[in-house]
Design an enzyme around this catalytic site. Sequence first.
Site, PDB file in Angstrom:
ATOM      1  N   PHE A 113       1.010  -1.212   0.064  1.00  0.00           N
ATOM      2  CA  PHE A 113      -0.138   0.152  -0.137  1.00  0.00           C
ATOM      3  C   PHE A 113       1.092   1.325   0.290  1.00  0.00           C
ATOM      4  O   PHE A 113       2.181   1.283   0.427  1.00  0.00           O
ATOM      5  CB  PHE A 113      -0.956   0.071   1.214  1.00  0.00           C
ATOM      6  CG  PHE A 113      -2.420   0.758   1.097  1.00  0.00           C
ATOM      7  CD1 PHE A 113      -3.598   0.202   0.657  1.00  0.00           C
ATOM      8  CD2 PHE A 113      -2.041   2.339   2.240  1.00  0.00           C
ATOM      9  CE1 PHE A 113      -4.416   1.757   0.842  1.00  0.00           C
ATOM     10  CE2 PHE A 113      -3.108   2.930   2.143  1.00  0.00           C
ATOM     11  CZ  PHE A 113      -4.255   2.885   1.341  1.00  0.00           C
ATOM     12  N   LYS A 210     -11.376  -1.690   8.877  1.00  0.00           N
ATOM     13  CA  LYS A 210     -11.524  -2.560   7.794  1.00  0.00           C
ATOM     14  C   LYS A 210     -12.165  -3.593   8.460  1.00  0.00           C
ATOM     15  O   LYS A 210     -13.437  -3.125   9.052  1.00  0.00           O
ATOM     16  CB  LYS A 210      -9.923  -3.478   6.703  1.00  0.00           C
ATOM     17  CG  LYS A 210      -9.460  -1.790   6.483  1.00  0.00           C
ATOM     18  CD  LYS A 210      -8.582  -1.727   6.059  1.00  0.00           C
ATOM     19  CE  LYS A 210      -8.257  -0.293   5.144  1.00  0.00           C
ATOM     20  NZ  LYS A 210      -5.991  -0.491   4.939  1.00  0.00           N
TER      21      LYS A 210
HETATM   22  C1  LIG Z   1      -5.464   1.076   4.642  1.00  0.00           C
HETATM   23  C2  LIG Z   1      -4.192   0.786   4.955  1.00  0.00           C
HETATM   24  C3  LIG Z   1      -3.167   1.110   5.211  1.00  0.00           C
HETATM   25  C4  LIG Z   1      -3.846   3.322   5.572  1.00  0.00           C
HETATM   26  O1  LIG Z   1      -2.952   3.636   6.892  1.00  0.00           O
HETATM   27  P1  LIG Z   1      -3.865   5.038   7.781  1.00  0.00           P
HETATM   28  O2  LIG Z   1      -2.773   5.344   8.201  1.00  0.00           O
HETATM   29  O3  LIG Z   1      -4.755   3.852   8.602  1.00  0.00           O
HETATM   30  O4  LIG Z   1      -4.384   5.382   6.536  1.00  0.00           O
HETATM   31  C5  LIG Z   1      -1.704   1.701   5.267  1.00  0.00           C
HETATM   32  N1  LIG Z   1      -1.381   0.335   5.027  1.00  0.00           N
HETATM   33  C6  LIG Z   1      -2.694  -0.816   4.165  1.00  0.00           C
HETATM   34  C7  LIG Z   1      -1.483  -1.774   3.920  1.00  0.00           C
HETATM   35  C8  LIG Z   1      -3.473  -0.234   4.069  1.00  0.00           C
HETATM   36  O5  LIG Z   1      -3.971  -1.083   3.256  1.00  0.00           O
END
Ligand SMILES: *Cc1c(COP(=O)(O)O)cnc(C)c1O
Length: 397
Positions: A113, A210
């Site tokens: 991500f 999630k």
């Molecule tokens: C959803 C997600 C995030 C989101 O990070 P936030 O700081 O909570 O906005 C980060 N890494 C991954 C792998 C995700 O799927």
Amino acid sequence: MTDFSATRSLFEIPDGLVYLDGNSLGPLPRKATQRVSQAMEREWGSMLITAWNKARWMEMPSRLGDRIARLIGASAGTVVTGDTLSIKVYQALAAGLELNPDRRVVLSDTGNFPTDLYMAEGLLRQLGDGYRLKTVEPDQVAHHIDDSVAVLMLTEVDYRTGRKHDMAALTAAAHTNGVIAMWDLAHSAGALPVDLTGADADFAVGCTYKFLNGGPGAPAFIYVAPRYADRVRPALSGWLGHEAPFAFDLDYRPGEGIERMRVGTPPILQMVALDAALDAWDGVDLADLRACSIELGQRFVAGVEANCPQLRLVSPRDPQQRGSQISFAFEHGYAAMQALIADDVIGDFRAPDIMRFGITPLYLNESDIDEAVSRLTRIMSQKLWDQPDFHRRAAVT
Ligand SMILES: *Cc1c(COP(=O)(O)O)cnc(C)c1O
């Protein structure tokens, strides 16, 4: 066998709606409304600041950590909640790098991500001194684990395709090469059984809004293997990770074990909502969850492939190779998803062309899946997505 019709009744889901986006934001647990309003009235409203002691607000980050620990194969006292996942990625990576001071490479993959990669870039830039981020294709990771790598930083389940890494095998390969293994469980916690202890992971992080249904902005979590808990030096050395926050010393001394990974004041109302959401997991056997997720996922894949030839499966066909989401590629996927949402089936879209569907047995059953397939079939076969309104991009996709 877990009773998934009972867990379904714990969630607020509008009539007629099929919710296939629990991989992005879980639905509202019915109890959360009352629990948050009680915390506001009885605790914040009546106790004011004394609630930090009387209502045990101060213990919430580790108490919730213990509840999450059970879902990710960690023992009590190894997980703490707080901040956002991006922050927890930074903390874990910084701590991992310090445990491997002679090496300069962080190894990750192109399926990670973006925020994980961005946080790593920012941290490595500040460290300077030759530190660099190396990203390779997901299926090439194993070939790049060598003695130049300080930390292997991976997300177990790919947010776009649902492809799942073999955590135990990659962690073992990392350890053989003297590499610290750090796992992001954003799409794993509450989606499938995770065994951090069995896999011998060094660090793990994840979010709770999630598959864990903690609500928008719910706190993240961080796990540190017991062997390192009293050794890591927090880079984000906030006062609530101090050994004695209320001594107000001028020097930082890390707190005991996982407590040192706390940073600042916890978001109590958000934590109360998460606490209510975690109740839904009390009677859930994660092996049952996995079996049901696979069954529903296979049903969805079969239905879509039989009826929507325009869509191409991009998730692994073998359910053991994926998490709890199904993704299809379609050139006009954004518009098709908007048309589907307008027809009360909510999934989401990830650029450039991926339609993503979360499979969440806690509140989805076979008739939801069949209903989603039938509405999607109508939209695709009649090209109902091809309207100007459905092509207009919103800020959040
Ligand atoms: C959803 C997600 C995030 C989101 O990070 P936030 O700081 O909570 O906005 C980060 N890494 C991954 C792998 C995700 O799927």
